[in-house]
Design a protein around this motif. Structure first.
Motif, short mmCIF file in Angstrom:
data_model
loop_
_atom_site.label_atom_id
_atom_site.label_comp_id
_atom_site.label_asym_id
_atom_site.label_seq_id
_atom_site.Cartn_x
_atom_site.Cartn_y
_atom_site.Cartn_z
N LEU A 188 1.43 2.27 4.38
CA LEU A 188 1.31 1.26 5.10
C LEU A 188 1.75 -0.07 4.37
O LEU A 188 2.42 -0.93 4.54
N PHE A 189 1.07 0.11 2.97
CA PHE A 189 1.33 -1.11 2.20
C PHE A 189 2.68 -1.02 1.64
O PHE A 189 3.36 -2.23 1.53
N ALA A 190 3.28 0.08 1.36
CA ALA A 190 4.79 -0.13 0.95
C ALA A 190 5.62 -0.41 2.06
O ALA A 190 6.62 -1.40 1.80
N GLY A 201 0.44 8.22 8.39
CA GLY A 201 1.09 6.85 7.78
C GLY A 201 2.31 6.60 8.58
O GLY A 201 2.83 5.55 9.10
N ALA A 202 3.02 7.61 9.03
CA ALA A 202 4.20 7.66 9.76
C ALA A 202 3.97 6.78 11.24
O ALA A 202 4.66 5.96 11.61
N TRP A 240 8.37 8.24 1.06
CA TRP A 240 7.86 9.40 1.40
C TRP A 240 6.97 10.14 0.33
O TRP A 240 6.14 11.01 0.26
N TRP A 241 7.26 9.67 -1.13
CA TRP A 241 6.68 10.63 -2.05
C TRP A 241 5.59 9.77 -2.79
O TRP A 241 4.93 10.27 -3.87
N LEU A 242 4.77 8.78 -1.97
CA LEU A 242 3.56 8.25 -2.49
C LEU A 242 2.38 9.20 -2.43
O LEU A 242 1.41 8.86 -3.01
N PHE A 243 2.55 10.38 -2.13
CA PHE A 243 1.38 11.30 -2.05
C PHE A 243 1.22 11.80 -3.38
O PHE A 243 0.15 12.41 -3.97
N LEU A 244 2.20 11.69 -4.39
CA LEU A 244 2.18 12.32 -5.64
C LEU A 244 0.96 11.88 -6.59
O LEU A 244 0.33 12.69 -7.16
N ALA A 304 -10.34 11.87 2.18
CA ALA A 304 -9.81 10.72 1.36
C ALA A 304 -8.37 10.61 1.03
O ALA A 304 -7.57 9.45 0.99
N VAL A 305 -7.81 11.83 0.51
CA VAL A 305 -6.49 11.51 0.07
C VAL A 305 -5.49 11.69 1.22
O VAL A 305 -4.48 10.60 1.23
N ALA A 306 -5.84 12.01 2.44
CA ALA A 306 -4.95 11.89 3.61
C ALA A 306 -4.73 10.28 3.94
O ALA A 306 -4.01 9.93 4.36
N GLY A 307 -6.22 9.94 3.98
CA GLY A 307 -6.29 8.24 4.21
C GLY A 307 -5.54 7.58 3.06
O GLY A 307 -4.93 6.49 3.56
N ALA A 308 -5.75 7.76 2.08
CA ALA A 308 -5.00 6.96 0.92
C ALA A 308 -3.55 7.01 0.84
O ALA A 308 -2.84 6.29 0.94
N VAL A 309 -3.17 8.42 1.20
CA VAL A 309 -1.50 8.53 1.44
C VAL A 309 -1.02 7.45 2.56
O VAL A 309 0.03 6.86 2.59
N ALA A 310 -1.63 7.83 3.88
CA ALA A 310 -1.30 6.78 5.04
C ALA A 310 -1.43 5.47 4.59
O ALA A 310 -0.36 4.58 4.76
#
Length: 779
Positions: free
Chosen positions: A431-433, A728-729, A742-746, A421-427
């Motif tokens: 994408l949204f950003a 995401g990349a 790149w810091w959206l994982f926080l 879930a976290v990996a997908g959310a980070v990606a």
């Protein structure tokens, strides 16, 4: 037949396994049931969207009224004008309507046409107007409610919607004639970029559900394996033992299907009472597609059997006990690592997506699934590799690490859902950003100069002047840029084929005119000729009407209506020529500008009011006071909020769907971790009792439980962040965008930490109960 016999025997063991067997089966059923319920909700989304769209189109005016000019007046035609507004952040949609005959067309959900100053309101609006919270809105809609709009006339149960009857609405006052309701225009398809985004959202939200169901069918595996050893003692072979274990999992998954259906049906009854982010749904809209429901009914039990058979391959069940291969043979990396790499390769080979070429969603979905499930497969190997090298530390830490060294599989399975879930959310966040700017439009408006913009085409010159004063006296209003606007033409006839020279006339006070043009000096009685910036052609055309010292015609209807009264005014010969300046809307006004002392707005036969309002935002409900003033002036007056940025509506709807799905998935992940934690505690009941009997402090055991949950979660979050950034990349590259953040994982990492803390706190009561010496008792 052998397969069926062994599966049936396993189901009998699960059903007649005593209190322990039923506890294990109940945990499996609840876990699978939660996943099935969420899958049923997901499978209902197409029907939900279809029904909402159908009801929305049914209440729109018919295509004949919308696209054909000159709908003839008849016994069934209706005049209407939008009277939509906003109240405390919620949209209130509605129309003023006037019947033109004895059999007016009725909108869906309305049984009788409302009379003058009568209103048909949605249940939510009726309830709001009757409550103290809706007092300010009641001032804006002071009509007598005579009927309630039925469900077929509403998008959702909590929608604020109304129809108000009028006896004064005319086509000249803005009324639009419609012949009926029902717009059959097809919806605009999603752009290829949004298709990619929707595919990713579906994969990211549903992948953790699949992992959760696969984890749930393995609850209670340790005790089940010890019981299977007894079967080996009486002569069953290894294959039969595995099939019996699969039968137990099959029974739990079938109960889970029933539990999931029950959860779904019970929850659906209450969905009409829930509002999340101002969105709601009718219970009848949550109806799964038949083929998707059948797929779930087949796939879940089949997955339970397959997962159990695969899991049993790593366990050697012998007549004298159970030997787990994890203790003697380390997990292998060679077959796990290629899976996420293959997923990234599939996405890369799919190529870039442009704005116009249709996109095939299946390779994108397959690539994303391989990446996310590959991360879940990497997690057990990483957890095992990390904990095997940890030594020493405080006693709670040593207890937790030793437990993970002996068997890290259960902990890894519990954390795999949050990892995916976290990996997908980070990606998705990346994408949204990256895509946000594409669906963001800079309006050019300046919310610092004014926060609201109003205009009305049905206000006479005299009323327009009074309207500006009414806004100035409204509570919380600091400044008003208000003009009364009409058209000015050059008097006289024009040659055939020529266009009548025309320009605009704006009447306001000096403070207003200085906001609209570069005026240095202004006093009451002055007039100005305002040229646009850097547009000589338009300036020359304007000067054909704005001739200094000459008359202009202020009633543009004179040439079209022989009975119209001519209203002429002489532009002063000394009127200075100035340049237009952008107003708070970012627009330029040019033409003739005059103060009230030069042109009396009460003499203008046709005019419209344009007002831009600056307010003191610290005043409570200042926006509602402004809208109430507008409604008193003209119920159909449009009030818009100035904003510097707007977003595409389809993009906003996709983002809203992501929010709903993310909330549901996080709740499922929390439930998954909690159930898994409770199952592990139940498996270790005797061990905990032994430790307490030897004098181990409860606080020590509590901290060990926390560390035992936290260590796999930290490793899982690191895997998720790395995998999410990589996915995401690649997805951003496919859309020809650049990664901007790149810091959206926080935030995602913070959510994972919060889940660990919440699960640990919720599991402490059961831990205290199990830490008793009487847990050593056996039967």
């Amino acid at each position: 037949m052998t397969w069926l016999r062994d599966l049936g025997l396993g189901m009998r063991f699960a059903a007649a396994g005593g209190r322990e067997g039923w506890a294990r089966t109940a945990l499996t059923a609840v876990g699978v049931g939660l996943g099935v319920a969420l899958l049923l909700v997901a499978s209902s989304v197409p029907h939900l969207l279809e029904q909402r769209s159908a009801r929305d189109q049914a209440r729109e005016e018919s295509s004949v009224s919308r696209y054909e000019k000159g709908v003839p007046k008849s016994d069934s035609t209706v005049l209407r004008v939008s009277a939509s507004t906003e109240y405390r952040g919620r949209t209130v949609e509605g129309f003023l309507m006037r019947a033109e005959g004895s059999r007016p067309a009725l909108p869906p959900g309305v049984t009788a046409f409302p009379g003058p100053r009568e209103m048909a309101a949605s249940p939510a609006l009726r309830e709001l107007l009757a409550s103290p919270e809706g007092a300010l809105l009641k001032e804006r809609l002071p009509y007598r409610i005579t009927s309630t709009i039925a469900d077929e006339g509403l998008r959702s149960p909590h929608e604020l919607y109304f129809y108000v009857g009028s006896d004064s609405l005319t086509p000249a006052a803005g009324g639009h004639r419609l012949a009926g309701y029902g717009d059959d225009t097809p919806d605009e398809p999603l752009t290829p970029v949004l298709v990619v985004l929707v595919v990713m959202i579906c994969v990211v939200l549903l992948a953790p559900v699949a992992i959760f169901i696969a984890t749930a069918v393995r609850f209670g595996g340790d005790r089940r394996d010890r019981r299977l050893a007894a079967l080996r003692l009486i002569g069953t072979d290894i294959r039969t033992t595995r099939r019996i274990a699969a039968g137990e999992a099959l029974f739990g998954s079938l109960l889970g299907l029933l539990a999931g259906l029950a959860f779904f049906l019970v929850g659906r009854r209450f969905v009409g009472h829930l509002t999340v982010w101002n969105h709601s749904a009718f219970p009848s809209d949550l109806t799964p597609a038949a083929w998707l429901a059948a797929l779930i009914a087949v796939a879940v039990p089949l997955a339970a059997v397959l997962v159990t058979l695969v899991a049993m391959r790593s366990v050697v069940v012998e007549p004298l006990g159970v030997v787990r291969s994890a203790g003697s043979r380390r997990r292998r990396l060679w077959w796990r690592l290629p899976i996420p790499v293959l997923g990234l390769a599939v996405l890369g080979l799919t190529g870039r997506v442009d704005e116009f070429t249709p996109v095939d969603p299946y390779p994108i979905a397959a690539g994303a699934v391989l990446v996310l499930f590959g991360l879940a497969l990497l997690l057990p190997w990483l957890v095992e590799a990390c904990v095997n090298h940890l030594r020493g530390g405080p006693l709670p830490w040593q207890l937790a690490i030793r437990r993970l060294q002996l068997n890290s599989g259960a902990a890894s399975r519990a954390v795999s859902g949050i990892t995916v879930a976290v990996a997908g959310a980070v990606a998705l966040q990346m994408l949204f950003a990256a895509m946000g700017d594409e669906f963001k439009q800079i309006t050019g408006q300046d919310p610092k100069r004014a926060q609201f913009h109003t205009y009305s085409e049905t206000v006479s010159g005299d009323a327009a002047a009074r309207a500006i004063e009414a806004f100035r006296s409204t509570r919380g209003v600091e400044a008003v840029i208000g003009t009364v606007e009409t058209y000015a033409t050059r008097p006289g006839k024009v040659k055939e084929g020529e266009v009548m020279p025309t320009t605009s006339l704006s009447v306001g006070d000096c403070a207003t005119l200085k906001e609209l043009a570069e005026i240095d000096s202004c006093k009451e009685g002055d007039a100005f000729v305002v040229h646009p910036r850097n547009n000589k052609e338009m300036s020359d055309w304007m000067d054909e009407t704005a001739r200094k010292g000459k008359e202009v015609e202020l009633n543009s209807a004179v040439e079209l209506d022989p009975g119209a009264r001519s209203v002429r005014w002489t532009l002063p010969a000394d009127a200075p020529t100035v340049t237009a300046a952008p107003d708070p809307l970012g627009e330029e006004h040019w033409g003739i500008m005059a103060t009230v002392g030069a042109v009396d707005p009460r003499t203008l036969p046709s005019a419209q009011t344009v007002v831009q309002i600056k307010v003191d935002e610290s005043v409570a409900d200042v926006a509602e006071h402004v809208r109430n003033t507008a409604a008193r002036i003209d119920p159909a007056m449009h009030v818009a909020t100035l904003t510097s940025v707007t977003r595409d509506r389809q993009y906003e709807s996709v983002q809203t769907g992501l929010r709903f799905g993310a909330v549901a998935t996080l709740m499922l992940i929390a439930a998954s971790m909690l159930i898994s934690q409770l199952e592990q505690l139940r498996e270790r009941k005797r061990l905990l009792s032994v430790l307490v009997a030897f004098g181990t402090r409860r606080a020590t055991l509590g901290w060990s439980v926390l560390w035992q949950t936290a260590v796999p979660v930290v490793i899982g979050l690191l895997v998720a962040i790395a995998g999410g950034l990589g996915l995401g990349a690649v997805m951003t590259w496919m859309l020809a965008k650049t990664v901007t953040r790149w810091w959206l994982f926080l935030p995602m990492a913070g959510a994972g930490g919060a889940l660990v803390l919440a699960v640990t706190l919720l599991s402490l009561p059961l831990l205290w109960r199990m830490m008793r010496p009487d847990g050593l008792r056996t039967e």
